[in-house]
Design a protein around this motif. Structure first.
Motif, PDB file in Angstrom:
ATOM      1  N   GLY A 186      -6.432  -0.898  23.538  1.00 25.15           N
ATOM      2  CA  GLY A 186      -5.045  -0.635  23.171  1.00 25.15           C
ATOM      3  C   GLY A 186      -4.484   0.667  23.692  1.00 25.15           C
ATOM      4  N   ALA A 187      -5.312   1.498  24.334  1.00 25.23           N
ATOM      5  CA  ALA A 187      -4.819   2.764  24.873  1.00 25.23           C
ATOM      6  C   ALA A 187      -4.075   2.515  26.187  1.00 25.23           C
ATOM      7  CB  ALA A 187      -5.978   3.729  25.103  1.00 25.23           C
ATOM      8  N   ARG A 188      -3.288   3.513  26.579  1.00 20.79           N
ATOM      9  CA  ARG A 188      -2.566   3.441  27.852  1.00 20.79           C
ATOM     10  C   ARG A 188      -3.205   4.391  28.860  1.00 20.79           C
ATOM     11  NH1 ARG A 188       1.824   3.284  23.968  1.00 20.79           N
ATOM     12  NH2 ARG A 188       3.344   1.618  24.371  1.00 20.79           N
ATOM     13  N   LEU A 189      -3.203   3.963  30.143  1.00 24.01           N
ATOM     14  CA  LEU A 189      -3.754   4.790  31.223  1.00 24.01           C
ATOM     15  C   LEU A 189      -2.757   4.804  32.379  1.00 24.01           C
ATOM     16  CD1 LEU A 189      -6.047   6.335  32.721  1.00 24.01           C
ATOM     17  CD2 LEU A 189      -6.937   4.102  33.430  1.00 24.01           C
ATOM     18  N   VAL A 190      -2.434   5.999  32.873  1.00 26.45           N
ATOM     19  CA  VAL A 190      -1.582   6.155  34.056  1.00 26.45           C
ATOM     20  C   VAL A 190      -2.398   6.852  35.129  1.00 26.45           C
ATOM     21  CG1 VAL A 190       0.481   7.240  35.002  1.00 26.45           C
ATOM     22  CG2 VAL A 190       0.528   6.288  32.697  1.00 26.45           C
ATOM     23  N   LEU A 191      -2.510   6.216  36.287  1.00 26.49           N
ATOM     24  CA  LEU A 191      -3.161   6.826  37.443  1.00 26.49           C
ATOM     25  C   LEU A 191      -2.083   7.189  38.451  1.00 26.49           C
ATOM     26  CD1 LEU A 191      -6.269   4.474  37.864  1.00 26.49           C
ATOM     27  CD2 LEU A 191      -6.131   6.691  36.715  1.00 26.49           C
ATOM     28  N   SER A 192      -2.036   8.468  38.812  1.00 24.58           N
ATOM     29  CA  SER A 192      -0.969   8.962  39.675  1.00 24.58           C
ATOM     30  C   SER A 192      -1.564   9.629  40.906  1.00 24.58           C
ATOM     31  CB  SER A 192      -0.108   9.969  38.902  1.00 24.58           C
ATOM     32  OG  SER A 192       0.864  10.551  39.739  1.00 24.58           O
ATOM     33  N   GLY A 193      -0.950   9.399  42.056  1.00 23.98           N
ATOM     34  CA  GLY A 193      -1.452  10.059  43.257  1.00 23.98           C
ATOM     35  C   GLY A 193      -0.664   9.660  44.485  1.00 23.98           C
ATOM     36  N   ASP A 194      -1.030  10.295  45.583  1.00 28.41           N
ATOM     37  CA  ASP A 194      -0.386  10.039  46.870  1.00 28.41           C
ATOM     38  C   ASP A 194      -1.240   9.042  47.650  1.00 28.41           C
ATOM     39  OD1 ASP A 194       0.734  10.088  49.376  1.00 28.41           O
ATOM     40  OD2 ASP A 194       1.139  12.240  49.334  1.00 28.41           O
ATOM     41  N   PRO A 195      -0.770   7.806  47.841  1.00 26.82           N
ATOM     42  CA  PRO A 195      -1.600   6.803  48.511  1.00 26.82           C
ATOM     43  C   PRO A 195      -1.866   7.097  49.974  1.00 26.82           C
ATOM     44  CG  PRO A 195       0.626   5.973  48.143  1.00 26.82           C
ATOM     45  CD  PRO A 195       0.544   7.283  47.426  1.00 26.82           C
ATOM     46  N   GLY A 196      -1.148   8.061  50.550  1.00 29.17           N
ATOM     47  CA  GLY A 196      -1.393   8.401  51.948  1.00 29.17           C
ATOM     48  C   GLY A 196      -2.593   9.304  52.141  1.00 29.17           C
ATOM     49  N   GLU A 197      -3.128   9.871  51.048  1.00 30.54           N
ATOM     50  CA  GLU A 197      -4.212  10.841  51.182  1.00 30.54           C
ATOM     51  C   GLU A 197      -5.572  10.167  51.321  1.00 30.54           C
ATOM     52  OE1 GLU A 197      -4.009  13.741  48.077  1.00 30.54           O
ATOM     53  OE2 GLU A 197      -2.304  14.750  49.029  1.00 30.54           O
ATOM     54  N   LEU A 198      -6.554  10.948  51.712  1.00 33.42           N
ATOM     55  CA  LEU A 198      -7.924  10.454  51.893  1.00 33.42           C
ATOM     56  C   LEU A 198      -8.449   9.840  50.609  1.00 33.42           C
ATOM     57  CD1 LEU A 198      -9.481  13.411  53.912  1.00 33.42           C
ATOM     58  CD2 LEU A 198      -9.348  11.046  54.716  1.00 33.42           C
ATOM     59  N   TRP A 199      -9.270   8.807  50.775  1.00 34.50           N
ATOM     60  CA  TRP A 199      -9.924   8.225  49.627  1.00 34.50           C
ATOM     61  C   TRP A 199     -11.017   9.172  49.123  1.00 34.50           C
ATOM     62  CZ3 TRP A 199     -10.176   3.593  53.334  1.00 34.50           C
ATOM     63  CH2 TRP A 199      -8.947   2.910  53.318  1.00 34.50           C
ATOM     64  N   SER A 200     -11.675   8.756  48.052  1.00 32.08           N
ATOM     65  CA  SER A 200     -12.614   9.631  47.349  1.00 32.08           C
ATOM     66  C   SER A 200     -13.766  10.098  48.244  1.00 32.08           C
ATOM     67  CB  SER A 200     -13.201   8.861  46.165  1.00 32.08           C
ATOM     68  OG  SER A 200     -13.828   7.668  46.620  1.00 32.08           O
ATOM     69  N   PRO A 201     -14.315  11.292  47.946  1.00 32.65           N
ATOM     70  CA  PRO A 201     -15.529  11.719  48.675  1.00 32.65           C
ATOM     71  C   PRO A 201     -16.697  10.773  48.413  1.00 32.65           C
ATOM     72  CG  PRO A 201     -14.530  13.557  47.499  1.00 32.65           C
ATOM     73  CD  PRO A 201     -13.841  12.324  47.016  1.00 32.65           C
ATOM     74  N   GLY A 202     -16.784  10.217  47.217  1.00 31.44           N
ATOM     75  CA  GLY A 202     -17.858   9.284  46.879  1.00 31.44           C
ATOM     76  C   GLY A 202     -17.474   7.854  47.215  1.00 31.44           C
ATOM     77  N   PRO A 203     -18.373   6.896  46.982  1.00 34.94           N
ATOM     78  CA  PRO A 203     -18.124   5.498  47.356  1.00 34.94           C
ATOM     79  C   PRO A 203     -16.952   4.893  46.599  1.00 34.94           C
ATOM     80  CG  PRO A 203     -20.452   5.871  46.863  1.00 34.94           C
ATOM     81  CD  PRO A 203     -19.721   7.093  46.428  1.00 34.94           C
ATOM     82  N   GLY A 204     -16.207   4.048  47.297  1.00 36.75           N
ATOM     83  CA  GLY A 204     -15.099   3.337  46.689  1.00 36.75           C
ATOM     84  C   GLY A 204     -13.762   3.821  47.197  1.00 36.75           C
ATOM     85  N   ARG A 205     -12.720   3.071  46.879  1.00 34.00           N
ATOM     86  CA  ARG A 205     -11.329   3.449  47.149  1.00 34.00           C
ATOM     87  C   ARG A 205     -10.514   2.864  45.996  1.00 34.00           C
ATOM     88  NH1 ARG A 205      -9.221  -0.660  51.902  1.00 34.00           N
ATOM     89  NH2 ARG A 205      -9.856  -2.529  50.794  1.00 34.00           N
ATOM     90  N   VAL A 206     -10.779   3.371  44.808  1.00 31.70           N
ATOM     91  CA  VAL A 206     -10.309   2.766  43.571  1.00 31.70           C
ATOM     92  C   VAL A 206      -8.788   2.671  43.540  1.00 31.70           C
ATOM     93  CG1 VAL A 206     -10.213   3.060  41.068  1.00 31.70           C
ATOM     94  CG2 VAL A 206     -12.347   3.485  42.296  1.00 31.70           C
ATOM     95  N   PHE A 207      -8.099   3.775  43.836  1.00 35.37           N
ATOM     96  CA  PHE A 207      -6.635   3.777  43.726  1.00 35.37           C
ATOM     97  C   PHE A 207      -6.024   2.790  44.715  1.00 35.37           C
ATOM     98  CE2 PHE A 207      -2.444   6.194  44.029  1.00 35.37           C
ATOM     99  CZ  PHE A 207      -2.024   5.811  42.767  1.00 35.37           C
ATOM    100  N   ALA A 208      -6.558   2.756  45.947  1.00 37.93           N
ATOM    101  CA  ALA A 208      -6.028   1.822  46.946  1.00 37.93           C
ATOM    102  C   ALA A 208      -6.276   0.380  46.523  1.00 37.93           C
ATOM    103  CB  ALA A 208      -6.675   2.095  48.305  1.00 37.93           C
ATOM    104  N   ASP A 209      -7.449   0.093  45.957  1.00 40.74           N
ATOM    105  CA  ASP A 209      -7.743  -1.273  45.507  1.00 40.74           C
ATOM    106  C   ASP A 209      -6.834  -1.676  44.351  1.00 40.74           C
ATOM    107  OD1 ASP A 209      -9.672  -1.812  47.381  1.00 40.74           O
ATOM    108  OD2 ASP A 209     -11.347  -1.151  46.137  1.00 40.74           O
ATOM    109  N   LEU A 210      -6.559  -0.726  43.446  1.00 39.48           N
ATOM    110  CA  LEU A 210      -5.663  -1.028  42.335  1.00 39.48           C
ATOM    111  C   LEU A 210      -4.242  -1.286  42.836  1.00 39.48           C
ATOM    112  CD1 LEU A 210      -6.898   1.573  39.698  1.00 39.48           C
ATOM    113  CD2 LEU A 210      -6.976  -0.903  39.435  1.00 39.48           C
TER     114      LEU A 210
END
Length: 614
Positions: free
Chosen positions: A352-376
């Motif tokens: 029931g909680a709310r989550l907001v993910l904010s960022g610039d999609p033009g920037e580099l993906w994470s240093p670690g594995p994955g590209r969570v924001f781009a996939d979302l």
């Protein structure tokens, strides 16, 4: 209780505590002794196989206290150590097994598959196509890669996934889809993150019933009515706080959060004011809300209410079930979330909680594995709110152009942006050092200590190691008397991958190196045994710099950067400057073409497909 009885009780408790401490000390000494024995046993096996005994400590850390036993059973397990190559592992196996160490040994194929997947993870992949792993085994001399893969998959050491085929592609291979292999930890993290995002969506009760809605307020009022003298708090509605927002983009974000548990917000540096406005609105609604950013510097730019994400996850109040005591969590710098951090983040939120993910999609993906924001953003499990606030000024104009694949000179009357040409790597480094050490401080009044050089990688003539060596010679020459460092050196400390603190060396003390970290110059000591985690910090990679900003930036674009150089890389690097950007171009006229032909370094991930049910 009489005084005598109290004294007796106190004496008894003291004796019990003393006994507990004695037992704990004894257990600690036993543990220490076991650890020393494990390292000694591992060192003996390593020496017997011809490998350096110094690897024993890291080996026990990676394989546990039975590392020696494990190595004898499977010598190729040594590939689990960072820096160990297949040729090193083969030589070690021959040292232990002699002629029995054959290229087709099933244990070797198992270790090589794990090694190939770990190497892929270093480049951000959470999964790898079966064909690529097969080719990798072939390159390492495995006699029958297909047979070896069957054995590996049968043992279940890695996870396999079948992706759906492309119905529009008539080729046999495309129609059948891809088979992907993944390390257990990354596959499970991706599944966990996807489950968490879908759980938030499935459990959200709607605007009226969720925290901040009129039904929830009614519950609060009933409880308040039951308590005598409890004050009745007048709360505005979601529409009222949206109408009071500082601009239309912030209002759109607030309205989206009113009705959805998971909202994606995109925009540049100026747009970061919108999550701040959302936090203020949430507080007015009476919500338990928090604002976090990837790094301390990024949190500082959001204001006093923001905090680093790691600090929030470690220290924020939690409920009885272990979830954060929050109705709304806003996370900026979302592109830096890797899949394991994203899984931890979403698992920490209650139903029931709310989550907001904010960022610039033009920037580099994470240093670690994955590209969570781009996939979302691709899967759209919730509304996407795009900010209408651009980044102004010459730097913002240049970065905006790079973001759409254009590289055009911009009008910079105050020398906010300076383009510098260089013929080769040596001249590029020379110009970068000249800019940091002389030109920028003299012409713009920005001290050298507030300027960073950003490069694509660590190795090579234009990597961080070479550029930092040249900058040290210019800015703070010295013998490196403290483990390679001198007082006054700019350094970065990365205790774990993805965590990085900037500082300046103050002095050597008996315990290690005294470093003044961050803008507040908070002093702490990096222990002797951890000095190897320190690096000089005048030059950084763009990945290290993501989420941070400095008054002055020198971006070095070398010709030999290869796959690391992309539109995404240049966009991220150039966006780190607050007042000044010098771009040293050793790539020549190929730079504009690179922006159109190489938008990003591709990554293979599964999160988007999981979220879309593919």
């Amino acid at each position: 209780m009489s005084e005598t009885a109290s004294e007796v009780t106190a004496s008894t408790v003291t004796a019990q505590l003393a006994e507990a401490i004695r037992l704990a000390d004894g257990q600690a000494q036993d543990v220490d002794a076991q650890a020393r024995d494990a390292v000694a046993d591992a060192a003996a096996v390593l020496t017997e196989g011809g490998a350096p005994a110094q690897l024993a400590g890291p080996l026990v850390a990676a394989l546990g206290e039975r590392a020696a036993e494990g190595l004898r059973a499977d010598p190729w397990a040594v590939l689990a150590l960072p820096g160990v190559q297949p040729a090193n592992a083969d030589a070690f196996a021959r040292g232990l097994l002699g002629q029995e160490a054959a290229p087709g040994d099933a244990r070797r194929a198992n270790a090589l598959v794990q090694w190939l997947l770990e190497r892929a993870a270093l480049h951000g992949h959470t999964a790898v196509e079966l064909s690529e792993i097969r080719a990798g085994l072939g390159r390492e001399g495995v006699p029958d890669p297909d047979e070896a893969l069957v054995a590996v998959l049968t043992e279940g050491r890695v996870m396999t996934f079948q992706e759906e085929g492309d119905d529009e592609d008539e080729s046999e291979e495309a129609a059948a889809g891809r088979v992907l292999l993944a390390l257990d930890r990354l596959a499970l993290a991706e599944e966990s993150a996807a489950d968490g995002f879908m759980r938030l969506t499935a459990t959200f009760p709607g605007r009226d019933a969720a925290a901040g809605g009129p039904d929830a307020d009614a519950d609060v009022e009933v409880e308040a009515d039951e308590a005598e003298d409890a004050p009745v708090v007048e709360r505005p509605s979601w529409d009222e706080v949206a109408e009071a927002a500082p601009n239309s983009s912030a209002a759109a974000l607030i309205r989206a959060v009113a009705d959805a548990p998971l909202v994606l917000h995109t925009g540049g540096e100026t747009a970061r004011s919108e999550p701040v406005a959302l936090l203020d609105a949430a507080r007015r609604l009476g919500l338990r809300a928090a604002l976090a950013a990837a790094h301390a510097d990024s949190a500082r730019r959001l204001g006093a209410e923001a905090q680093p994400l790691a600090a929030l996850l470690a220290g924020a109040p939690r409920q009885e079930d272990g979830t954060l005591a929050l109705d709304l969590l806003i996370v900026c710098d979302a592109p830096v979330l890797d899949v394991e951090l994203a899984a931890t983040l979403v698992e920490s939120l209650a139903d029931g909680a709310r989550l907001v993910l904010s960022g610039d999609p033009g920037e580099l993906w994470s240093p670690g594995p994955g590209r969570v924001f781009a996939d979302l953003l691709a899967a759209k499990p919730g509304p996407v709110v795009a900010s209408r606030q651009p980044d102004f000024g010459p730097i913002g104009e240049l970065v905006s152009g790079i973001g759409i694949g254009e590289f055009e000179p911009v009008d910079a009357p105050e020398k906010e942006v300076v383009l510098v040409q260089a013929r080769d790597a040596a001249e590029a480094v020379h110009r970068a050092v000249q800019l940091v050490g002389d030109s920028i401080p003299r012409a713009l009044g920005i001290p050298s200590g507030q300027v960073r050089v950003l490069v694509p990688g660590h190795a090579g003539p234009t990597g961080t190691r070479a550029v930092n060596a040249a900058l040290k010679q210019r800015l703070n020459p010295g013998p490196g008397q403290f483990g390679g460092f001198d007082a006054g050196d700019a350094v970065v400390h990365a205790a774990t991958p993805g965590s990085l603190r900037e500082g300046v060396v103050r002095a050597a003390v008996p315990e290690g190196l005294e470093i003044a970290f961050g803008e507040k110059q908070e002093t702490s000591v990096v222990p002797r045994e951890s000095i190897g985690e320190l690096r000089h910090g005048w030059a950084l990679t763009a990945h290290q710099a993501a989420g941070r900003r400095w008054p002055g930036i020198v971006v070095l674009v070398p010709a030999e950067a290869g796959a690391e150089l992309s539109r995404q890389w240049l966009y991220t690097a150039c966006g780190r400057g607050e007042r000044h950007l010098s771009l040293v171009n050793a790539l020549g006229p190929a730079l504009p073409q690179l922006l159109t032909t190489h938008p990003a370094r591709p990554r293979t991930t599964r999160l988007r497909a999981i979220l879309m049910g593919e």
